[in-house]
Structures are given as structure tokens and as C-alpha cells.
Design an enzyme around this catalytic site. Sequence first.
Site, mmCIF file in Angstrom:
data_model
loop_
_atom_site.group_PDB
_atom_site.id
_atom_site.type_symbol
_atom_site.label_atom_id
_atom_site.label_comp_id
_atom_site.label_asym_id
_atom_site.label_seq_id
_atom_site.Cartn_x
_atom_site.Cartn_y
_atom_site.Cartn_z
ATOM 1 N N GLY A 86 0.849 -1.181 0.000
ATOM 2 C CA GLY A 86 0.000 0.000 0.000
ATOM 3 C C GLY A 86 0.884 1.230 0.000
ATOM 4 N N LEU A 103 6.800 1.485 4.080
ATOM 5 C CA LEU A 103 7.913 1.871 3.203
ATOM 6 C C LEU A 103 8.622 3.123 3.714
ATOM 7 C CD1 LEU A 103 6.478 1.211 -0.388
ATOM 8 C CD2 LEU A 103 7.905 -0.275 1.027
ATOM 9 N N GLU A 155 -3.068 2.899 5.538
ATOM 10 C CA GLU A 155 -2.926 3.972 4.545
ATOM 11 C C GLU A 155 -3.800 5.178 4.878
ATOM 12 O OE1 GLU A 155 -0.405 3.693 2.808
ATOM 13 O OE2 GLU A 155 -0.148 1.532 3.010
#
Length: 156
Positions: free
Chosen positions: A46, A89, A131
Site C-alpha cells: 500500500g 515503506l 494507509e
Amino acid sequence: MAIRKIVYDGDELLRKKSKPVKDFDDDLDQLLDDMKETMHANDGMGLAAVQVGVLRRVVIVEANGMFVELINPEIVSQEGEDIDTEGCLSVPNFNSKVRRPYKVTVKAFDRYGYPFEITGEKYFARCVCHEVDHLDGILYVDKCENKEKYLKGKRK
Ligand code: NI
């Protein structure tokens, strides 16, 4: 399409609240295409627009064999509970367990401006929650089980 640079933890941008998308235009298409390429290049599940430096309420999620683009997403219902390992990330070299709902329904707009609703369980639900949190400046490390370890690592 192009791979965009990831914004990493420590950058104040990640703590800002993203603004709603008003124009469903070519820039949005470009952003979404680049986000998908960037997510794939980094083996993510995501990505939120803020993670590539764009403070707009745009996220993509790829989990349980589904790929979705969510513009101005809003979680409208959630059910149950699930504890599993998460990563981000923007927070490299760290993973921790996080408690999330087992099932969520999210309403959003697609890239053409049409509203829709989607329901998903387990990883899909986890990913959507993660997210959508990004859009409000929240990182999963704020609510993870190993918060102490995370904070210690940051002090080094
Ligand atoms: Ni993340």
C-alpha cells in the site's frame, strides 16, 4: 509512469494532514500511476500520496489479490480485531505487531470521480487502515506493540 522518491520517517511532511482531492484530472492520473509503480518497485502492499510528497487524500492498496485506488477514502464501518505484523515503506528496517479491525468497509472515489464502497478482511482491512492513517499524519509506529523498541532505535 515514473518511480517517485519515498518520504522517510523523520520528515515532518509525514505528520501533516492531507487535503481532499477536488480535481479528478490528468495530474491525479499521473500521481496514481506513479504511486503504483513506486509501490511495486519497493515491494509494498500500500502507499499513501504523502509518502511520495503529495499532501492529498489518495491511497492505493494491494492485498488479498485486490488492487484498489482510493481517493478521499473514509472508513464507514469496522468489525472484529486482528493482530499481525506491519511494516511501512517510510519506516525502513522496522516491523511490529499492530491491532487492527478484522474487517472494514471504506467508501471512496475512483480516479474518475465516481463514488464506490469496498469491504475487505484481514490484510486488506489492515492495509486500508494503515494507509488512511497516513492521510491524517499517523504512522503505524504510533500504535504498534514495539513502540519502545522503535523509539530506542530512533535515539541511536
Ligand atoms: Ni505506511
